[in-house]
Scaffold this active site. Structure first.
Site, PDB file in Angstrom:
ATOM      1  N   ARG A   1      43.628  42.712  37.689  1.00 49.13           N
ATOM      2  CA  ARG A   1      42.567  41.931  38.027  1.00 49.13           C
ATOM      3  C   ARG A   1      41.584  42.420  38.798  1.00 49.13           C
ATOM      4  O   ARG A   1      40.134  42.111  39.005  1.00 49.13           O
ATOM      5  CB  ARG A   1      42.916  40.488  38.840  1.00 49.13           C
ATOM      6  CG  ARG A   1      43.497  40.838  39.902  1.00 49.13           C
ATOM      7  CD  ARG A   1      43.867  39.563  40.656  1.00 49.13           C
ATOM      8  NE  ARG A   1      44.445  39.771  41.957  1.00 49.13           N
ATOM      9  CZ  ARG A   1      45.891  40.028  42.127  1.00 49.13           C
ATOM     10  NH1 ARG A   1      46.625  40.152  41.121  1.00 49.13           N
ATOM     11  NH2 ARG A   1      46.258  40.124  43.253  1.00 49.13           N
ATOM     12  N   TYR A   2      41.683  44.035  39.318  1.00 50.65           N
ATOM     13  CA  TYR A   2      40.648  44.446  40.166  1.00 50.65           C
ATOM     14  C   TYR A   2      40.154  45.773  39.409  1.00 50.65           C
ATOM     15  O   TYR A   2      39.294  46.358  39.782  1.00 50.65           O
ATOM     16  CB  TYR A   2      41.527  45.208  41.453  1.00 50.65           C
ATOM     17  CG  TYR A   2      41.994  44.026  42.556  1.00 50.65           C
ATOM     18  CD1 TYR A   2      41.265  42.964  42.688  1.00 50.65           C
ATOM     19  CD2 TYR A   2      43.545  43.895  42.931  1.00 50.65           C
ATOM     20  CE1 TYR A   2      41.659  41.889  43.618  1.00 50.65           C
ATOM     21  CE2 TYR A   2      43.631  43.042  43.593  1.00 50.65           C
ATOM     22  CZ  TYR A   2      42.645  41.971  44.035  1.00 50.65           C
ATOM     23  OH  TYR A   2      43.594  41.038  44.718  1.00 50.65           O
ATOM     24  N   ILE A   3      40.726  46.181  38.413  1.00 46.94           N
ATOM     25  CA  ILE A   3      40.448  47.454  37.505  1.00 46.94           C
ATOM     26  C   ILE A   3      39.757  46.967  36.236  1.00 46.94           C
ATOM     27  O   ILE A   3      39.876  46.016  35.745  1.00 46.94           O
ATOM     28  CB  ILE A   3      41.398  48.246  37.542  1.00 46.94           C
ATOM     29  CG1 ILE A   3      42.819  47.824  36.755  1.00 46.94           C
ATOM     30  CG2 ILE A   3      41.844  48.866  38.709  1.00 46.94           C
ATOM     31  CD1 ILE A   3      43.790  48.906  36.458  1.00 46.94           C
TER      32      ILE A   3
ATOM     33  N   ALA B   1      46.018  46.164  40.859  1.00 50.34           N
ATOM     34  CA  ALA B   1      46.386  45.151  39.826  1.00 50.34           C
ATOM     35  C   ALA B   1      45.265  45.019  38.867  1.00 50.34           C
ATOM     36  O   ALA B   1      44.159  45.334  39.159  1.00 50.34           O
ATOM     37  CB  ALA B   1      46.324  43.632  40.748  1.00 50.34           C
TER      38      ALA B   1
END
Length: 862
Positions: free
Chosen positions: A118-120, A116
């Protein structure tokens, strides 16, 4: 005022609506083409990509940014939602060129998606900063809401469109540009600037192989074939090591399983061991040829696919269909133009620095600042400074304006008091040198542009070597490599054939894509596609799988012509006819029929016994007929007369040999396949007992048959030849443990087929340098006796240097520290010179048969 309302006119309303739809459609089509689907040639980017890169530049502080934040920033410029922006960022990040990524960004090989947003995390790469951004050379426009400015196009100094590739579908047109290799693009741009020819071919991150025979420079109408790299681990196991572009490991495995379920290939199981490298293990079913299975994988699965490039780009705000070479030329010209503009800007900045430094030097060293002490107004101050500079104005490159004077007046007294004339002169000297360099680069802009590309190669080429191997592919015939997944049955009396007649006579195994040929008693024959049940005509005498262009399958027949009563014999082949069209073995007269018929896979010609009727007037009522006396002709030939008398019976008497002789075989080293079409190296005429000897670069040899389905990997092969038991193998090899070079000669003693045997040492670093099957080979080797000694060249006559020994012998040592180069010379020629004195005496016209052998007979070797 009138209360009357205008009358409703449906035709007029229809015209209005038609006009509205036409205008709206054109506007929509134009918008999709220009603003969404098709890239601009200037920077090779679609609007969403350009806006993402611009947003990243605005956010750039050298650190990584959450992709979610980048999406939010990009939405200030791109009005189409976060999903499309996120997908575009991931796609760009996976190409590993413009973006540095951190986190799980998915895998283009396996098809796994990214985590997602928001994680990368992401940031601009150094390469992107170097080639994409320059505030001074960028043309700007307002964003969609008028709050921000955004670039019309980024000033790209690299053919990004060709490096990344692009695919898009617009209204009424589409674009598909293949990705190309970074290094090759730089080298092609340099070649173009040097006015040298260049050629560009696709290169894919997934590796694999590509056939660019019909690439057509990437223009519309071209086509490329891409293949997976499949290695034969052993006779029961295959491994897919690289996959073709536009596929994933999961989709590839699905296609393999589907082909196996359909009976096109025969495998036991498939394992996906992909980790850092692609590794799909295919376990073959028992008694399955790995070579045929590889071809079948290419024919029936996603291991091979065809792609049609279609280079459509926006040029001058319009879509154009052009070639890859044209794209590179325009991008290279743009790079040259942008570099020229940057140099011109830099030249202007340097001139301004020199101008101000000169003004400052004159202002301070000539104490002009002292002259303003008695001035009462600011206007007098400016005028005084201007008068002080008057004697020097002719030396400046432009007119001195009031702004320059005001800048001098802003110099602080502290700086004037610490002014160092020597340092000022040094600074001006550096500026002058730099200006001279800029002027030289502007005067030689082509040379400067070439230097720019070479600098890109030096900084960014590491790890960007070509991943996709360029090869020529042979056309795989599906009917040849398809697994036999059906059984052919025949109802001879009823006239039906097919794989659904399981209660009738079994003929042979076949595949569900085969053609079947069927001959009937009345001389008619037809070729039809295999089906569950199909009627071909009653009284079938022969049916089998039909192989197109098979000239070695010969049909022997004797038929009676009903019109004349004469019986004819003929031998013929059937290489290709129209499917489902009826042909005739006889002359076509009604009630003619076939009396004897055989089909021979290798052109065998048997002998038959012909028995005439008892009441015939022939003197000889029984005789033999030998088919080998007949010439093989085409299917429409009449044949030779057997007898004009009625025949009671024809019976097989004895089998004959093939009248076709051996098979001429050629080896095409480009595709690594055998053929009979005279392509490549002629190997010879092969009989049933002959075999092929393959010598590999890693020091193995192997025997194979001469089936055309055999595969030989060109990169691994050193020699492919018809095996001659009397011809020794000569080789030069390096023994890794002792670090010594050897030459050996041996005759092959093994007979096992399709098994590799190592004939050099198996120690670490051992390697084969050269090999030959010539009787008297010669090696030219360049050697060094030690590290510091010069290179020496010597020619070795192998047959004189070492004797023939067993294939496991190590050979004769070469006294050399290192062998730099090995070259195969023309072999030594053996000539036999025989001098014979034939002493004869004539006695009563009789000749003495006693010939004296010449004692001076010599064997001369040159």
């Amino acid at each position: 005022m009138s209360d009357e309302t205008p009358k409703y006119d449906p035709l007029q309303q229809k015209e209005v609506i038609d006009d509205m739809f036409e205008n709206w459609f054109l506007e929509y089509a134009s918008y999709v083409i220009l603003e969404r689907a098709v890239p601009a040639i200037e920077d090779g980017l679609k609007p969403v990509q350009r806006r993402i890169l611009h947003a990243l530049k605005e956010m750039d502080d050298g650190r990584f940014n959450k992709v979610a934040n980048v999406i939010g920033s990009s939405m200030q410029y791109h009005p189409h939602g976060d999903a499309s922006i996120g997908d575009a960022i991931v796609t760009m990040g996976q190409k590993n060129l413009l973006l540095d990524t951190q986190g799980n960004w998915g895998d283009v090989r396996t098809g796994d998606g990214a985590a997602a947003p928001r994680y990368i995390e992401v940031r601009l790469s150094k390469f992107a900063n170097d080639v994409l951004f320059n505030e001074d050379t960028t043309e700007w426009q307002m964003s969609y809401d008028g709050r921000k400015r955004e670039p019309v196009n980024l000033p790209a100094k690299f053919p990004l469109l060709l490096a990344q590739g692009v695919e898009g579908i617009a209204v009424g047109l589409s674009t598909k540009v293949m990705p190309h290799n970074f290094i090759e693009l730089c080298e092609a741009s340099i070649s173009y600037l040097k006015k040298e020819p260049f050629q560009l071919y696709p290169d894919f991150l997934t590796g694999g192989m590509v056939d660019v025979t019909n690439y057509n420079d990437g223009a519309r109408g071209g086509k490329i074939k891409v293949r997976a790299k499949i290695a034969e681990i052993d006779k029961k196991t295959l491994e897919i090591q690289e996959i073709p572009f536009s596929t994933t490991t999961s989709s590839l495995i699905e296609s393999i399983i589907k082909a196996n379920d359909a009976g096109k290939i025969k495998i036991k199981k498939v394992e996906d061991n992909t980790a850092k490298d692609v590794s799909i293990i295919i376990h073959l079913a028992p008694n399955t040829s790995p070579d045929i299975t590889i071809d079948a994988l290419y024919a029936f699965t996603e291991c091979e696919s065809s792609i049609s490039p279609n280079a459509c780009v926006i040029v001058d705000n319009k879509p154009h269909f052009i070639t890859v070479s044209d794209i590179l030329k325009q991008c290279t010209e743009q790079t040259k133009h942008l570099l020229q503009r940057e140099l011109e800007i830099k030249r202007h900045e340097l001139k301004e620095k020199l101008l101000y430094s000169s003004l400052e030097k004159i202002f301070i060293e000539n104490r002009i600042y002292r002259q303003i002490e008695e001035c009462t107004t600011f206007e007098d101050v400016v005028a005084t400074v201007d008068r002080g500079l008057e004697p020097y104005k002719k030396d400046f490159y432009r007119e001195i304006v009031e702004e320059d004077l005001l800048r001098l007046l802003e110099i602080k007294i502290k700086r004037i008091s610490k002014y160092d004339s020597f340092k000022a002169d040094e600074l001006m000297k550096r500026l002058q040198d730099e200006l001279a360099e800029v002027e030289d680069n502007l005067a030689n802009i082509v040379r400067f542009t070439i230097s720019f590309y070479r600098d890109l190669l030096k900084k960014y080429s590491k790890g960007r070597e070509r991943k996709t191997e360029i090869r020529q592919f042979e056309a795989v015939q599906a009917t040849v490599v398809a697994a036999n997944n059906q059984k052919l049955y025949v109802d001879r009396e009823g006239g039906f054939i097919g794989y659904g007649l399981k209660k009738d006579e079994y003929v042979m195994d076949c595949s569900d894509i085969d053609d079947i040929i069927a001959f009937k008693r009345d001389g008619k024959y037809v070729i039809t596609k295999i089906q569950e049940k199909v009627f071909v005509g009653k009284d079938i005498i022969y049916c089998s799988v039909f192989r197109k262009n098979d000239e070695r399958k010969i049909y022997n027949a004797i038929y009676i012509d009903a019109k004349s009563g004469t019986s004819y014999a003929k031998r013929f082949f059937v290489t290709g006819i129209t499917r489902d069209k009826e042909y005739d073995v006889t002359m076509g007269n009604p009630k003619s029929k076939i009396l004897y018929f055989t089909a021979n896979d290798n052109g065998e010609a048997e002998t038959v016994a012909v028995n005439l009727t008892a009441n015939s007037t022939a003197k000889k009522k029984q005789f033999d007929w030998d088919f080998s006396t007949l010439t093989i002709k085409n299917r429409s030939s009449m044949g030779n007369v057997v007898t004009k008398f009625p025949i009671r019976k024809i019976a097989f008497k004895s089998a004959g040999k093939s009248t076709l002789g051996g098979v001429d075989i050629w080896f095409d080293a480009v595709i690594g396949k055998l053929n009979r079409d005279e392509h490549g190296q002629y190997l010879g005429n092969f009989g049933s007992e002959d075999k092929i000897l393959v010598i590999y670069k890693d020091g193995h040899y192997e025997f194979t048959n001469f089936e055309l389905t055999n595969r030989y990997e060109p990169k691994e092969i050193l020699i492919v030849s018809k095996y001659d038991a009397e011809s020794p193998v000569s080789c030069l090899h390096y023994e890794g443990e002792n670090k010594i070079f050897y030459i050996k000669r041996f005759k092959i003693e093994t007979t096992t087929m399709d098994k590799k045997f190592l004939f050099i040492s198996d120690t670490k670093n051992s390697r084969l340098l050269a090999a030959s099957l010539d009787k008297y080979p010669r090696f030219e080797i360049k050697t060094k006796s030690d590290k510091k000694s010069p290179i020496e060249t010597q020619t070795i006559l192998v047959d004189e240097f070492v004797d023939i020994r067993g294939w496991k012998a190590i050979g004769q040592k070469i006294n050399a520290y290192d062998i730099v180069e090995v070259k195969m010379l023309e072999p030594k020629v053996e000539e036999v010179i025989t001098s014979t004195d034939d002493k004869t005496s004539d006695n009563d016209d009789s000749q003495n048969d006693d010939n004296q052998e010449d004692n001076d007979k010599q064997l001369a070797l040159f």
